[in-house]
Design an enzyme around this catalytic site. Structure first.
Site, PDB file in Angstrom:
ATOM      1  CB  SER A  22       2.797  -8.210 -51.668  1.00 48.00           C
ATOM      2  OG  SER A  22       3.162  -8.182 -50.314  1.00 48.00           O
ATOM      3  CG  ASP A 320       6.627  -7.045 -44.429  1.00 50.50           C
ATOM      4  OD1 ASP A 320       6.137  -7.354 -43.330  1.00 50.50           O
ATOM      5  OD2 ASP A 320       6.069  -7.299 -45.513  1.00 50.50           O
ATOM      6  NE  ARG A 393       9.847  -9.302 -45.006  1.00 53.19           N
ATOM      7  CZ  ARG A 393      10.010  -9.502 -46.313  1.00 53.19           C
ATOM      8  NH1 ARG A 393      11.208  -9.373 -46.869  1.00 53.19           N
ATOM      9  NH2 ARG A 393       8.987  -9.821 -47.088  1.00 53.19           N
TER      10      ARG A 393
HETATM   11  C1  S3P Z   1       1.335  -8.789 -46.930  1.00 55.31           C
HETATM   12  C2  S3P Z   1       0.803  -7.990 -45.971  1.00 55.31           C
HETATM   13  C3  S3P Z   1       1.485  -7.684 -44.693  1.00 55.31           C
HETATM   14  C4  S3P Z   1       2.969  -8.013 -44.773  1.00 55.31           C
HETATM   15  C5  S3P Z   1       3.220  -9.365 -45.380  1.00 55.31           C
HETATM   16  C6  S3P Z   1       2.664  -9.400 -46.796  1.00 55.31           C
HETATM   17  C7  S3P Z   1       0.547  -9.027 -48.152  1.00 55.31           C
HETATM   18  O1  S3P Z   1       0.921  -8.473 -43.679  1.00 55.31           O
HETATM   19  O2  S3P Z   1       3.553  -7.941 -43.491  1.00 55.31           O
HETATM   20  O3  S3P Z   1       4.592  -9.626 -45.414  1.00 55.31           O
HETATM   21  O4  S3P Z   1       1.117  -9.486 -49.153  1.00 55.31           O
HETATM   22  O5  S3P Z   1      -0.658  -8.760 -48.143  1.00 55.31           O
HETATM   23  P1  S3P Z   1      -0.450  -8.022 -42.953  1.00 55.31           P
HETATM   24  O6  S3P Z   1      -1.509  -7.982 -43.959  1.00 55.31           O
HETATM   25  O7  S3P Z   1      -0.693  -9.072 -41.923  1.00 55.31           O
HETATM   26  O8  S3P Z   1      -0.144  -6.684 -42.351  1.00 55.31           O
END
Ligand code: S3P
Length: 441
Positions: A22, A320, A393
């Site tokens: 992220s 996640d 994952r």
């Molecule tokens: C993420 C937000 C999450 C997460 C994804 C990465 C991000 O998704 O599951 O792996 O980097 O903003 P959502 O925003 O759809 O919950």
């Protein structure tokens, strides 16, 4: 690629996980929106984040690779993006697609986004609908809700106050980024707090943000300036070692320099609740002012786990990590209930279905619920033939399940691991008492 996994009795040593996915996406994208140079260290060179680097290049930023995980992004500020010459391919990455939609909404040109088969199935209307309210045009498949999508920007965009029906950092980030080109504040409210890397990093780049009562607001008019970003290790990658270290009978594993932003550490809380023995020492890595992201060394030793229940505001803090957590739950005594996690159905695969079906093949007593899972643990897993369904994952969680099962497990369709954790198998084998996970074509 297929991975053969054999049971492991002993797991020892230290591991460094790759950079946070992220935070890496955001460093590349915000660097491309900022004026001047952004120097990123610890960048995750997995396929998802490389897709974001490709996208920012296509939008005119200059990207230079200086070494492993070390990149320079040179750009001219939020007004200086260029119309891409071709379709932007986001690969498997929902974060790339959704964050870019927010950026493209404010551009005086059209751009087209696509992705792989998994990403083309995932819902984009959660971002497209509020961007349309702000004045952008988003058209594409299934009423403009699935990739490929064309985004035609407007400038200025209209100010917006949006109550998101889902706790999603991708939705939140897309709208806050669109706010850079809005004629007034853009506020996002969420049903539960999602990861806050965007807020931290945008402020560090010079954007004007405020937060109140569970809502976050971007006030246009700040100026984004390039800067240094040190990316900490990804707790979502560390999760596989934390679970393996908690459950393998003779284990002592340290995971170094892991990002421990409180919006991401739900797994640590839940494993502690289950009786895991995890200690934490704050480390310097990743604490650079640039990201203000805390990091720590985590050490896990074997323990007897018990079942637990997970739901509510905890869920976005470990969303996640649920495939890895489900494996721990299979080995924990008693029942584990996971609720309020319907979002898992629209991740890289339908993870509720995938976890239930693949772990059941290994002998788990596991029931699928509309918004989660019920796992009756404490019974041995059996080696079996299972498949990731193309979800990184799931692939890694199944390798860990194989390490904890009796007999050999064969995990099919594992190329996807490169999406977020190139080097995963080497790291597993280095900790095990002899190579436990072998690749065959
Ligand atoms: C993420 C937000 C999450 C997460 C994804 C990465 C991000 O998704 O599951 O792996 O980097 O903003 P959502 O925003 O759809 O919950």
């Amino acid at each position: 690629m297929r991975i053969h996994v054999r049971p492991v009795a002993r797991l020892r040593g230290e591991v460094t996980v790759p950079g946070d996915k992220s935070i890496s996406h955001r460093a590349a994208l915000f660097g491309a929106l900022a004026a001047g140079r952004t120097e990123i260290t610890g960048f995750l060179e997995g396929e998802d984040c490389l897709a974001t680097l490709g996208a920012v290049r296509a939008l005119g930023a200059e990207v230079t690779r200086k070494g492993a995980g070390h990149y320079l992004v040179d750009a001219g500020g939020p007004e200086a993006l260029a119309e891409p010459e071709d379709v932007i391919d986001c690969g498997n990455s929902g974060t790339t697609a959704r964050l870019l939609m927010g950026v493209l909404a404010g551009q005086p040109f059209w751009a087209v986004l696509t992705g792989d088969a998994s990403l083309r199935r995932r819902p984009m209307d959660r971002v497209a609908a509020p961007l349309r309210q702000m004045g952008a045009t988003v058209v594409g498949r299934q009423g403009g809700s699935r990739l490929p999508l064309a985004v035609g920007g407007a400038r200025p965009l209209r100010a917006l106050r949006f109550a998101s029906p889902v706790a999603s950092a991708q939705v939140k980030t897309a709208l806050l980024l669109a706010g850079l080109w809005a004629d007034g504040p853009v506020t996002v409210e969420e049903p539960a707090p999602s990861r806050d890397h965007t807020e931290r990093m945008l402020v560090a780049f010079g954007a004007r943000l405020s937060a109140a009562g569970g809502a976050v607001t971007l006030h246009p008019g700040g100026s984004l300036r390039g800067r240094a970003v040190a990316v900490p290790g990804d707790i979502s990658s560390a999760a596989f070692f934390l679970v393996a270290g908690a459950v393998v009978p003779d284990a002592a594993v340290s995971v170094k320099g892991v990002g421990v932003n409180p919006t991401r550490t739900g797994l640590l809380d839940v494993l502690a609740q289950m009786g895991a023995d995890i200690s934490r020492r704050e480390s310097g890595a990743g604490t650079g002012v640039a990201t203000a992201e805390p990091a720590a060394d985590l050490r896990v030793t074997s323990a007897r786990l018990r079942g637990t229940s997970v739901g509510g505001t905890l869920v976005p803090r470990l969303i996640d990590e649920i495939p890895a957590l489900a494996v721990a739950a299979c080995l924990a005594e008693g029942i584990t209930e996971i609720r309020d996690a319907a979002e898992l159905r629209v991740k890289e695969s339908d993870r509720i279905r995938a976890i239930a079906s693949e772990l059941a093949r290994m002998g788990a007593t596991i029931t699928e619920r509309p918004d989660g899972l019920r796992i009756h643990g404490g019974r041995p897993l059996r080696g079996a033939a299972v498949s990731s369904g193309g979800d990184h994952r799931m692939a890694m969680a199944l390798v860990v399940a194989g390490m904890l099962a009796e007999g050999e497990t064969v995990v099919e369709d594992t190329d996807c691991i490169a999406t977020s954790f190139p080097g995963f198998l080497d790291a597993v084998n280095a900790l095990a008492d002899g190579p436990c996970a072998q690749v065959s074509a």
